[in-house]
Design an enzyme around this catalytic site. Structure first.
Site, PDB file in Angstrom:
ATOM      1  N   ARG A 178      -8.770  -6.372  13.408  1.00 56.00           N
ATOM      2  CA  ARG A 178      -8.233  -5.463  14.410  1.00 56.00           C
ATOM      3  C   ARG A 178      -9.210  -4.317  14.570  1.00 56.00           C
ATOM      4  NH1 ARG A 178      -4.455  -7.033  17.745  1.00 56.00           N
ATOM      5  NH2 ARG A 178      -3.325  -5.040  17.810  1.00 56.00           N
ATOM      6  N   GLU A 236      -4.229   7.293  18.695  1.00 53.01           N
ATOM      7  CA  GLU A 236      -4.834   6.038  18.200  1.00 53.01           C
ATOM      8  C   GLU A 236      -4.089   4.802  18.684  1.00 53.01           C
ATOM      9  OE1 GLU A 236      -6.172   6.096  14.080  1.00 53.01           O
ATOM     10  OE2 GLU A 236      -5.302   4.108  13.769  1.00 53.01           O
ATOM     11  N   ARG A 266       9.565   6.285  -2.897  1.00 53.70           N
ATOM     12  CA  ARG A 266       9.769   7.236  -4.005  1.00 53.70           C
ATOM     13  C   ARG A 266      11.210   7.704  -4.047  1.00 53.70           C
ATOM     14  NH1 ARG A 266       4.925  10.031  -2.462  1.00 53.70           N
ATOM     15  NH2 ARG A 266       3.179   8.870  -3.319  1.00 53.70           N
ATOM     16  N   ASP A 303     -10.105   0.918   0.416  1.00 52.90           N
ATOM     17  CA  ASP A 303     -10.299   2.337   0.664  1.00 52.90           C
ATOM     18  C   ASP A 303     -11.650   2.781   0.085  1.00 52.90           C
ATOM     19  OD1 ASP A 303      -8.048   2.931   2.111  1.00 52.90           O
ATOM     20  OD2 ASP A 303      -6.805   3.293   0.350  1.00 52.90           O
ATOM     21  N   ARG A 329       0.831  -1.208   0.000  1.00 49.24           N
ATOM     22  CA  ARG A 329       0.000   0.000   0.000  1.00 49.24           C
ATOM     23  C   ARG A 329       0.863   1.255   0.000  1.00 49.24           C
ATOM     24  NH1 ARG A 329      -5.259   0.180   1.899  1.00 49.24           N
ATOM     25  NH2 ARG A 329      -4.859   2.011   3.192  1.00 49.24           N
ATOM     26  N   TYR A 363      -9.289  -5.168   2.655  1.00 49.37           N
ATOM     27  CA  TYR A 363      -8.755  -3.891   3.133  1.00 49.37           C
ATOM     28  C   TYR A 363      -8.961  -2.873   2.006  1.00 49.37           C
ATOM     29  CZ  TYR A 363      -5.005  -1.193   5.566  1.00 49.37           C
ATOM     30  OH  TYR A 363      -4.259  -0.276   6.249  1.00 49.37           O
TER      31      TYR A 363
HETATM   32  P1  FAD Z   1     -18.794   0.756   6.262  1.00 45.62           P
HETATM   33  O1  FAD Z   1     -18.507   2.205   6.138  1.00 45.62           O
HETATM   34  O2  FAD Z   1     -18.181   0.015   7.389  1.00 45.62           O
HETATM   35  O3  FAD Z   1     -20.379   0.570   6.302  1.00 45.62           O
HETATM   36  C1  FAD Z   1     -21.010  -0.646   6.672  1.00 45.62           C
HETATM   37  C2  FAD Z   1     -22.231  -0.287   7.496  1.00 45.62           C
HETATM   38  O4  FAD Z   1     -23.011  -1.483   7.722  1.00 45.62           O
HETATM   39  C3  FAD Z   1     -21.898   0.266   8.877  1.00 45.62           C
HETATM   40  O5  FAD Z   1     -22.455   1.553   9.033  1.00 45.62           O
HETATM   41  C4  FAD Z   1     -22.537  -0.732   9.867  1.00 45.62           C
HETATM   42  O6  FAD Z   1     -23.102  -0.096  10.985  1.00 45.62           O
HETATM   43  C5  FAD Z   1     -23.612  -1.368   8.986  1.00 45.62           C
HETATM   44  N1  FAD Z   1     -23.994  -2.703   9.421  1.00 45.62           N
HETATM   45  C6  FAD Z   1     -23.175  -3.778   9.617  1.00 45.62           C
HETATM   46  N2  FAD Z   1     -23.890  -4.853  10.005  1.00 45.62           N
HETATM   47  C7  FAD Z   1     -25.185  -4.466  10.051  1.00 45.62           C
HETATM   48  C8  FAD Z   1     -26.409  -5.140  10.377  1.00 45.62           C
HETATM   49  N3  FAD Z   1     -26.456  -6.420  10.726  1.00 45.62           N
HETATM   50  N4  FAD Z   1     -27.553  -4.416  10.326  1.00 45.62           N
HETATM   51  C9  FAD Z   1     -27.530  -3.099   9.969  1.00 45.62           C
HETATM   52  N5  FAD Z   1     -26.418  -2.420   9.641  1.00 45.62           N
HETATM   53  C10 FAD Z   1     -25.249  -3.097   9.680  1.00 45.62           C
HETATM   54  N6  FAD Z   1     -10.380   4.911   3.218  1.00 45.62           N
HETATM   55  C11 FAD Z   1      -9.892   5.915   2.465  1.00 45.62           C
HETATM   56  O7  FAD Z   1     -10.157   5.970   1.262  1.00 45.62           O
HETATM   57  N7  FAD Z   1      -9.099   6.898   3.026  1.00 45.62           N
HETATM   58  C12 FAD Z   1      -8.781   6.903   4.351  1.00 45.62           C
HETATM   59  O8  FAD Z   1      -8.070   7.795   4.826  1.00 45.62           O
HETATM   60  C13 FAD Z   1      -9.289   5.841   5.162  1.00 45.62           C
HETATM   61  N8  FAD Z   1      -9.014   5.809   6.472  1.00 45.62           N
HETATM   62  C14 FAD Z   1      -9.497   4.783   7.238  1.00 45.62           C
HETATM   63  C15 FAD Z   1      -9.203   4.781   8.592  1.00 45.62           C
HETATM   64  C16 FAD Z   1      -9.689   3.759   9.396  1.00 45.62           C
HETATM   65  C17 FAD Z   1      -9.374   3.747  10.864  1.00 45.62           C
HETATM   66  C18 FAD Z   1     -10.460   2.721   8.808  1.00 45.62           C
HETATM   67  C19 FAD Z   1     -10.960   1.570   9.633  1.00 45.62           C
HETATM   68  C20 FAD Z   1     -10.780   2.739   7.464  1.00 45.62           C
HETATM   69  C21 FAD Z   1     -10.303   3.765   6.660  1.00 45.62           C
HETATM   70  N9  FAD Z   1     -10.621   3.837   5.310  1.00 45.62           N
HETATM   71  C22 FAD Z   1     -10.106   4.842   4.541  1.00 45.62           C
HETATM   72  C23 FAD Z   1     -11.501   2.829   4.676  1.00 45.62           C
HETATM   73  C24 FAD Z   1     -12.986   3.254   4.648  1.00 45.62           C
HETATM   74  O9  FAD Z   1     -13.452   3.423   5.978  1.00 45.62           O
HETATM   75  C25 FAD Z   1     -13.786   2.159   3.940  1.00 45.62           C
HETATM   76  O10 FAD Z   1     -13.301   1.942   2.646  1.00 45.62           O
HETATM   77  C26 FAD Z   1     -15.279   2.489   3.820  1.00 45.62           C
HETATM   78  O11 FAD Z   1     -15.835   2.923   5.028  1.00 45.62           O
HETATM   79  C27 FAD Z   1     -15.989   1.223   3.377  1.00 45.62           C
HETATM   80  O12 FAD Z   1     -17.365   1.481   3.190  1.00 45.62           O
HETATM   81  P2  FAD Z   1     -18.389   0.290   3.383  1.00 45.62           P
HETATM   82  O13 FAD Z   1     -19.722   0.818   2.958  1.00 45.62           O
HETATM   83  O14 FAD Z   1     -17.888  -0.946   2.751  1.00 45.62           O
HETATM   84  O15 FAD Z   1     -18.379  -0.043   4.955  1.00 45.62           O
HETATM   85  N1  UDP Z   2       3.040   1.052   8.248  1.00 44.06           N
HETATM   86  C1  UDP Z   2       4.132   1.069   9.086  1.00 44.06           C
HETATM   87  N2  UDP Z   2       4.617   2.251   9.540  1.00 44.06           N
HETATM   88  C2  UDP Z   2       4.039   3.425   9.239  1.00 44.06           C
HETATM   89  C3  UDP Z   2       2.910   3.417   8.380  1.00 44.06           C
HETATM   90  C4  UDP Z   2       2.429   2.232   7.912  1.00 44.06           C
HETATM   91  O1  UDP Z   2       4.661   0.009   9.428  1.00 44.06           O
HETATM   92  O2  UDP Z   2       4.498   4.478   9.715  1.00 44.06           O
HETATM   93  C5  UDP Z   2       2.537  -0.259   7.756  1.00 44.06           C
HETATM   94  C6  UDP Z   2       1.495  -0.852   8.710  1.00 44.06           C
HETATM   95  O3  UDP Z   2       1.606  -2.252   8.692  1.00 44.06           O
HETATM   96  C7  UDP Z   2       0.191  -0.401   8.092  1.00 44.06           C
HETATM   97  C8  UDP Z   2       0.519  -0.528   6.602  1.00 44.06           C
HETATM   98  O4  UDP Z   2       1.898  -0.107   6.493  1.00 44.06           O
HETATM   99  O5  UDP Z   2      -0.898  -1.223   8.479  1.00 44.06           O
HETATM  100  C9  UDP Z   2      -0.356   0.284   5.670  1.00 44.06           C
HETATM  101  O6  UDP Z   2      -0.284   1.647   6.077  1.00 44.06           O
HETATM  102  P1  UDP Z   2      -1.470   2.656   5.836  1.00 44.06           P
HETATM  103  O7  UDP Z   2      -0.997   4.004   6.251  1.00 44.06           O
HETATM  104  O8  UDP Z   2      -1.979   2.489   4.465  1.00 44.06           O
HETATM  105  O9  UDP Z   2      -2.558   2.150   6.890  1.00 44.06           O
HETATM  106  P2  UDP Z   2      -4.026   2.711   7.217  1.00 44.06           P
HETATM  107  O10 UDP Z   2      -4.015   4.186   6.981  1.00 44.06           O
HETATM  108  O11 UDP Z   2      -4.947   1.976   6.322  1.00 44.06           O
HETATM  109  O12 UDP Z   2      -4.205   2.374   8.661  1.00 44.06           O
END
Ligand code: FAD
Ligand code: UDP
Length: 389
Positions: free
Chosen positions: A250, A301, A178, A351, A174, A349
């Protein structure tokens, strides 16, 4: 004749699908979510005390190279300019991430040009590893032990709760390396953050004739019979009542503190050392550089194994998960009238732009099949996306 569709989950996966069904088929669509709000993990809201836009389930930066996905999201929201420039607080000092020419030159006390830096990193790589099979081998092969130990080993162990040798190489892929001074965290062509937040954006997607949204409503499998088709975006193991066991996830949680002025000097700082218990600190007002706030909110976090009612955030995909996933994939393939979409239902995983892109593609196929009179009860589970990788 059942004519109504059910979409489970009001995140990007559910909202994009519901909109396509209503807009392209003129369908009646019920969208339910067990949470008290829409937008899933992308939910944002203004903090009443500071007026800072808070990304409740972790900061979300939108980036994509797909023109149609970029046009799609911008047709529902105005995006402010934001480029993610992460800093890493390592045991040897603070550097820019992803690894770029400045990081390499500062870390090794050199002044390489691009070609020299590439040759230098190649010389650090472990060439005995021909075909990297896991995260650690991928790192040792391409960046060598010193960078791996300072930037990746500690962070990855904290983030995933296991040895990097147990994780797939795809997690490290991911992040780019560069050989220029570009410190943009993402390699995508387009990047930004919606000025009114993601919840406003998703609510606009859902605001269409024929779509009804019910929050605080949990899906149970009996509901399936009332609808022509179900689009499920929750966890796939939960859908089947964990019949084959619980897939590994996780979860992350945050300590929140209110400060004044500029606390971090950046939106995100990663803490890569094993001696620091947290993985990163976010200062949310810096995700909206077009806004002015005297007060500031700081989120530290932490990552841990999912237990009880913890929100499943990151699919782990260890070997045991992949074996279990194969069983769920089989069950999903035989579940007529249900499609599994998004990050949780396909246990990947992904985005935001990937979830939106896949949901647009999938719903276009579904709508086209429906319009041409095909029976969509079978063949639309999306089970091929579940293949363990
Ligand atoms: P979700 O957004 O998880 O939606 C699923 C929904 O289903 C939830 O609201 C849940 O409540 C509902 N649900 C589940 N089970 C049930 C049930 N039985 N009944 C009713 N409702 C239910 N992506 C990026 O592009 N950029 C980022 O910077 C980025 N940062 C992230 C940081 C974190 C900490 C995490 C965890 C993810 C991040 N992502 C990021 C990824 C992004 O969150 C996901 O790609 C996106 O939310 C996925 O959308 P989704 O609709 O698949 O799932
Ligand atoms: N990672 C790391 N050190 C960093 C940033 C990322 O080891 O400072 C590793 C870590 O395993 C992480 C993965 O690279 O889960 C992908 O990073 P990313 O920033 O894409 O994670 P996210 O934003 O999805 O949590």
């Amino acid at each position: 004749m059942k004519s109504r569709y059910l979409v489970v989950g009001a995140g990007f996966g559910g909202a994009v699908t519901a909109r396509a069904l209503a807009q392209n088929l003129g369908a009646s669509v019920l969208v339910i979510d067990e949470r008290s709000h829409t937008a899933g993990n992308c939910h944002t809201e203004r903090d009443p005390a500071t007026n800072v836009m808070v990304h409740r389930y972790g900061p979300h930066i939108f980036h994509t190279s797909r023109q149609d996905v970029w046009d799609y999201v911008r047709s529902f929201a105005d995006f402010g300019p934001y480029t993610n420039r992460v800093k890493a607080h390592t045991p040897r000092g603070v550097y820019g991430l992803p690894l770029n020419l400045l990081t390499i030159n500062q870390f090794f006390g050199r002044s390489f040009r691009p070609r020299e830096a590439a040759a230098f990193l190649e010389s650090l790589g472990d060439k005995s590893i021909k075909d990297p099979q896991n995260f650690e081998e991928q790192a040792l092969r391409f960046i060598g032990r010193e960078l791996y130990e300072n930037f990746f080993y500690g962070y990855t162990k904290k983030q995933w709760g296991c040895e990097p040798t147990d994780l797939p190489a795809s997690i490290l892929k991911r992040l780019p390396v560069r050989f220029n001074y570009d410190d943009n965290y993402y390699g995508s062509i387009f990047q930004g953050i919606p000025r009114d937040g993601y919840t406003a954006l998703i609510d606009r997607i859902l605001d269409y004739e024929g779509i009804e949204v019910k929050v605080s409503t949990r899906f149970t499998r009996e509901m399936k019979d009332e609808f022509a088709h179900v689009f499920f975006t929750g966890p796939i193991d939960a859908y089947f009542g964990f019949a084959h066991g619980r897939l590994g996830y996780r979860t992350v949680f945050w300590d929140q503190q209110e400060e004044t002025g500029d606390f971090l000097g950046n939106a995100v700082i990663n803490y890569t050392g094993s001696d620091v218990p947290y993985t990163r600190i976010h200062e949310h007002k810096h995700f909206a550089p077009w806004e002015q706030h005297e007060k500031t909110l700081v989120f530290t976090e932490y990552s841990k194994a999912t237990e009880g009612n913890d929100i499943p955030y990151y699919p782990i995909r260890l070997e045991r998960d992949k074996a279990m996933l194969a069983q769920y994939a089989q069950a999903a393939g035989s579940e007529e009238g249900v499609s599994f979409l998004g990050r949780l239902a396909t246990y990947r995983y992904l985005d935001m732009h990937q979830v939106i892109g896949e949901s647009l593609d999938f719903s276009a196929e579904f709508c086209s099949a429906t319009t041409s009179g095909k029976d969509t009860r079978a063949g639309f589970s999306n089970v091929e996306k579940l293949a363990p990788a």
